[in-house]
Write a protein that holds these residues in place. Structure first.
Motif, PDB file in Angstrom:
ATOM      1  N   GLY A  82       0.782  -1.225   0.000  1.00 20.59           N
ATOM      2  CA  GLY A  82       0.000   0.000   0.000  1.00 20.59           C
ATOM      3  C   GLY A  82       0.814   1.276   0.000  1.00 20.59           C
ATOM      4  N   LYS A  85      -0.628   4.445  -1.906  1.00 17.10           N
ATOM      5  CA  LYS A  85      -1.650   5.250  -1.223  1.00 17.10           C
ATOM      6  C   LYS A  85      -0.998   6.246  -0.266  1.00 17.10           C
ATOM      7  N   ARG A 132      -0.474  11.842  -8.441  1.00 17.18           N
ATOM      8  CA  ARG A 132      -0.683  10.649  -7.618  1.00 17.18           C
ATOM      9  C   ARG A 132       0.384   9.620  -7.939  1.00 17.18           C
TER      10      ARG A 132
END
Length: 172
Positions: A82, A85, A132
């Motif tokens: 992860g 994120k 992102r």
């Protein structure tokens, strides 16, 4: 496609042996390879530089493609944990990081544009840049190809996998 040969002093040139190694690393025939952007200390490819339009005409925004199996596995592990994120959240909170990441995006675009303009992908880099993080593999590939201090999140990802894989130690 860059002319292929086995007699060159240019470390970015693609040799017949490089194409064989890439096919082995990828498990398929490599497409659109125009250079070796980074090599293992043993000389095998780590990152390829890919044409912005593949031979079949497909637009391809991923200029720097991570090929070394150890590096690919390390990037995949970060993605599974992860990390993307968390990095994306930090971009929204840290203006300096966001500015440096935007510069990495601009660098990526400029490097691809050197290979040719493809209207369908104009302004689109890779890996989620500039807002992102969607692919650690791309960020690590860019950091390996461009060198330190160009892609801050690519540099960070490389530091995070240092105990598992690193570019200064051959694991081929």
């Amino acid at each position: 496609m860059v002319p292929v040969n086995d007699t060159t002093d240019d470390p970015t040139a693609v040799t017949d042996r490089d194409l064989e190694v890439l096919a082995e690393q990828l498990g398929r025939t490599p497409r659109g390879v125009v250079g070796i952007a980074a090599r293992c200390v043993c000389g095998r490819p780590l990152v390829v530089r890919t044409a912005p339009r593949l031979p079949d005409g497909t637009p391809f925004p991923t200029t720097y493609y991570l090929t070394h199996p150890g590096a690919v596995a390390a990037a995949s592990r970060l993605e599974a944990q992860g990390v993307m994120k968390d990095m994306t959240a930090r971009l929204a909170e840290d203006p300096e990081l966001a500015a440096a990441y935007r510069k990495a995006h601009e660098h990526y675009l400029a490097q691809r544009e050197e290979l040719g303009h493809v209207e369908e992908i104009a302004g689109i880099s890779a890996g989620g840049m500039p807002t992102r993080v969607k692919c650690i593999h791309v960020l690590m590939a860019h950091a390996l190809a461009a060198g330190p201090c160009v892609n801050p999140l690519g540099d960070e990802a490389l530091a995070m996998v240092r105990d598992e894989w690193r570019p200064d130690r051959c694991t081929c």
